[in-house]
Motif scaffolding. Structure first.
Motif, PDB file in Angstrom:
ATOM      1  N   GLU A 138      -3.135  -2.292   2.206  1.00  0.00           N
ATOM      2  CA  GLU A 138      -3.658  -3.542   2.747  1.00  0.00           C
ATOM      3  C   GLU A 138      -4.647  -4.170   1.776  1.00  0.00           C
ATOM      4  O   GLU A 138      -5.436  -3.488   1.133  1.00  0.00           O
ATOM      5  CB  GLU A 138      -4.328  -3.293   4.093  1.00  0.00           C
ATOM      6  CG  GLU A 138      -3.329  -2.821   5.135  1.00  0.00           C
ATOM      7  CD  GLU A 138      -3.931  -2.802   6.530  1.00  0.00           C
ATOM      8  OE1 GLU A 138      -4.952  -3.462   6.759  1.00  0.00           O
ATOM      9  OE2 GLU A 138      -3.346  -2.117   7.381  1.00  0.00           O
ATOM     10  N   ALA A 153     -12.183  -2.347   0.946  1.00  0.00           N
ATOM     11  CA  ALA A 153     -13.481  -2.178   1.609  1.00  0.00           C
ATOM     12  C   ALA A 153     -14.510  -1.622   0.637  1.00  0.00           C
ATOM     13  O   ALA A 153     -15.672  -2.040   0.637  1.00  0.00           O
ATOM     14  CB  ALA A 153     -13.336  -1.263   2.834  1.00  0.00           C
ATOM     15  N   LEU A 202      -3.794   2.297   4.630  1.00  0.00           N
ATOM     16  CA  LEU A 202      -5.016   1.538   4.349  1.00  0.00           C
ATOM     17  C   LEU A 202      -5.006   0.970   2.931  1.00  0.00           C
ATOM     18  O   LEU A 202      -5.391  -0.177   2.709  1.00  0.00           O
ATOM     19  CB  LEU A 202      -6.256   2.417   4.542  1.00  0.00           C
ATOM     20  CG  LEU A 202      -6.659   2.722   5.970  1.00  0.00           C
ATOM     21  CD1 LEU A 202      -7.801   3.732   5.986  1.00  0.00           C
ATOM     22  CD2 LEU A 202      -7.067   1.459   6.709  1.00  0.00           C
ATOM     23  N   ASP A 203      -4.600   1.801   1.971  1.00  0.00           N
ATOM     24  CA  ASP A 203      -4.610   1.348   0.580  1.00  0.00           C
ATOM     25  C   ASP A 203      -3.590   0.262   0.301  1.00  0.00           C
ATOM     26  O   ASP A 203      -3.721  -0.477  -0.675  1.00  0.00           O
ATOM     27  CB  ASP A 203      -4.386   2.533  -0.367  1.00  0.00           C
ATOM     28  CG  ASP A 203      -5.635   3.361  -0.541  1.00  0.00           C
ATOM     29  OD1 ASP A 203      -6.732   2.874  -0.173  1.00  0.00           O
ATOM     30  OD2 ASP A 203      -5.521   4.499  -1.030  1.00  0.00           O
ATOM     31  N   ALA A 241     -11.930   4.635   4.214  1.00  0.00           N
ATOM     32  CA  ALA A 241     -12.009   3.226   3.830  1.00  0.00           C
ATOM     33  C   ALA A 241     -10.969   2.959   2.760  1.00  0.00           C
ATOM     34  O   ALA A 241     -10.665   3.828   1.947  1.00  0.00           O
ATOM     35  CB  ALA A 241     -13.404   2.889   3.298  1.00  0.00           C
ATOM     36  N   ASN A 242     -10.420   1.732   2.776  1.00  0.00           N
ATOM     37  CA  ASN A 242      -9.450   1.406   1.734  1.00  0.00           C
ATOM     38  C   ASN A 242     -10.175   0.878   0.495  1.00  0.00           C
ATOM     39  O   ASN A 242     -11.390   0.659   0.496  1.00  0.00           O
ATOM     40  CB  ASN A 242      -8.366   0.454   2.244  1.00  0.00           C
ATOM     41  CG  ASN A 242      -8.888  -0.932   2.580  1.00  0.00           C
ATOM     42  OD1 ASN A 242     -10.071  -1.221   2.486  1.00  0.00           O
ATOM     43  ND2 ASN A 242      -7.984  -1.810   2.979  1.00  0.00           N
ATOM     44  N   ASP A 261      -6.877  -6.593   2.742  1.00  0.00           N
ATOM     45  CA  ASP A 261      -8.129  -6.856   3.444  1.00  0.00           C
ATOM     46  C   ASP A 261      -8.930  -5.560   3.567  1.00  0.00           C
ATOM     47  O   ASP A 261      -8.362  -4.480   3.694  1.00  0.00           O
ATOM     48  CB  ASP A 261      -7.866  -7.406   4.851  1.00  0.00           C
ATOM     49  CG  ASP A 261      -7.239  -8.790   4.823  1.00  0.00           C
ATOM     50  OD1 ASP A 261      -7.559  -9.567   3.896  1.00  0.00           O
ATOM     51  OD2 ASP A 261      -6.425  -9.084   5.719  1.00  0.00           O
ATOM     52  N   PRO A 262     -10.265  -5.680   3.566  1.00  0.00           N
ATOM     53  CA  PRO A 262     -11.095  -4.481   3.742  1.00  0.00           C
ATOM     54  C   PRO A 262     -10.850  -3.848   5.110  1.00  0.00           C
ATOM     55  O   PRO A 262     -10.870  -4.530   6.133  1.00  0.00           O
ATOM     56  CB  PRO A 262     -12.526  -5.013   3.637  1.00  0.00           C
ATOM     57  CG  PRO A 262     -12.413  -6.326   2.942  1.00  0.00           C
ATOM     58  CD  PRO A 262     -11.066  -6.877   3.315  1.00  0.00           C
ATOM     59  N   ARG A 263     -10.600  -2.553   5.131  1.00  0.00           N
ATOM     60  CA  ARG A 263     -10.389  -1.815   6.369  1.00  0.00           C
ATOM     61  C   ARG A 263     -11.151  -0.489   6.295  1.00  0.00           C
ATOM     62  O   ARG A 263     -11.144   0.186   5.273  1.00  0.00           O
ATOM     63  CB  ARG A 263      -8.910  -1.482   6.590  1.00  0.00           C
ATOM     64  CG  ARG A 263      -8.008  -2.681   6.616  1.00  0.00           C
ATOM     65  CD  ARG A 263      -7.983  -3.296   8.000  1.00  0.00           C
ATOM     66  NE  ARG A 263      -6.974  -4.345   7.996  1.00  0.00           N
ATOM     67  CZ  ARG A 263      -7.169  -5.529   8.517  1.00  0.00           C
ATOM     68  NH1 ARG A 263      -8.310  -5.810   9.104  1.00  0.00           N
ATOM     69  NH2 ARG A 263      -6.225  -6.432   8.472  1.00  0.00           N
ATOM     70  N   VAL A 264     -11.799  -0.128   7.404  1.00  0.00           N
ATOM     71  CA  VAL A 264     -12.491   1.158   7.494  1.00  0.00           C
ATOM     72  C   VAL A 264     -12.105   1.848   8.801  1.00  0.00           C
ATOM     73  O   VAL A 264     -11.722   1.189   9.765  1.00  0.00           O
ATOM     74  CB  VAL A 264     -14.027   1.009   7.424  1.00  0.00           C
ATOM     75  CG1 VAL A 264     -14.457   0.438   6.090  1.00  0.00           C
ATOM     76  CG2 VAL A 264     -14.553   0.176   8.562  1.00  0.00           C
ATOM     77  N   VAL A 265     -12.203   3.147   8.803  1.00  0.00           N
ATOM     78  CA  VAL A 265     -12.012   3.938  10.013  1.00  0.00           C
ATOM     79  C   VAL A 265     -13.369   4.555  10.313  1.00  0.00           C
ATOM     80  O   VAL A 265     -13.997   5.172   9.449  1.00  0.00           O
ATOM     81  CB  VAL A 265     -10.951   5.043   9.807  1.00  0.00           C
ATOM     82  CG1 VAL A 265     -10.843   5.915  11.045  1.00  0.00           C
ATOM     83  CG2 VAL A 265      -9.610   4.427   9.456  1.00  0.00           C
ATOM     84  N   HIS A 303     -18.522   6.332   8.726  1.00  0.00           N
ATOM     85  CA  HIS A 303     -17.286   5.980   8.026  1.00  0.00           C
ATOM     86  C   HIS A 303     -16.497   7.256   7.750  1.00  0.00           C
ATOM     87  O   HIS A 303     -17.007   8.187   7.146  1.00  0.00           O
ATOM     88  CB  HIS A 303     -17.588   5.288   6.696  1.00  0.00           C
ATOM     89  CG  HIS A 303     -18.046   3.878   6.848  1.00  0.00           C
ATOM     90  ND1 HIS A 303     -19.354   3.554   7.105  1.00  0.00           N
ATOM     91  CD2 HIS A 303     -17.366   2.718   6.806  1.00  0.00           C
ATOM     92  CE1 HIS A 303     -19.471   2.247   7.201  1.00  0.00           C
ATOM     93  NE2 HIS A 303     -18.278   1.704   7.023  1.00  0.00           N
TER      94      HIS A 303
END
Length: 169
Positions: free
Chosen positions: A132, A161, A129-130, A157-158, A134-138, A154
């Motif tokens: 990337e 995000a 995630l880090d 999150a990276n 672009d904002p990404r969340v799980v 949540h």
């Protein structure tokens, strides 16, 4: 005699959570002699990541039922061991907390290895995630009693995000 000869660690704490007595099995399970534990707050041995949930669990009022938790406790050699803990509050005739009886048993190695793999998976997920931009969340689903999704939480999150939303991880 039963507690002194139990394979699990049995202890009694006072209302302030200071250990009054601990069974000799503490030496087998954690490597500490009983006299090294008596007079200490058990939370002094709790892994830093487990302190907050441990304190929160023991501060919740009980209704006479035992409270169960899993946590890591420091061993005498400085390492940590996964422990399943069960506590039961003892009240006097007026209802005031008199003591807490705690039973600790070692979590089997299979479960410990499963937790280690889960921690490794989380570390890998965070690394991906880090990386990337672009904002990404799980997200994880919160379900009601019937199993219907009622909310999303949540889980991870990276950095992108967090920056996007202006919040810390």
């Amino acid at each position: 005699l039963v507690a002194e000869n139990a394979s699990d660690v049995v202890m009694e704490t006072d209302p302030d959570n200071v250990i009054r007595w601990v069974s000799p099995s503490v030496e087998r399970v954690l490597g500490w002699r009983p006299d090294e534990i008596v007079g200490r707050d058990l939370v002094d041995l709790v892994h830093p990541d487990d302190v907050e949930p441990t304190v929160a669990a023991r501060e919740r009022p009980t209704t006479g039922a035992s409270t169960a938790t899993e946590l890591r406790l420091r061993t005498s050699d400085g390492g940590y061991r996964w422990i399943a803990g069960y506590s039961h509050d003892v009240h006097d005739a007026s209802g005031a907390l008199e003591a807490r009886v705690v039973v600790l048993n070692a979590v089997p190695d299979v479960l410990r290895h499963e937790r280690r793999l889960a921690d490794l998976d989380r570390t890998r997920l965070r690394a991906v995630l880090d990386s990337e931009l672009d904002p990404r969340v799980v997200l994880d689903c919160v379900r009601d009693e019937q199993g219907h999704v009622v909310d999303l939480v949540h889980v991870e999150a990276n950095r992108a995000a967090c920056d996007w939303h202006g919040v810390p991880r």
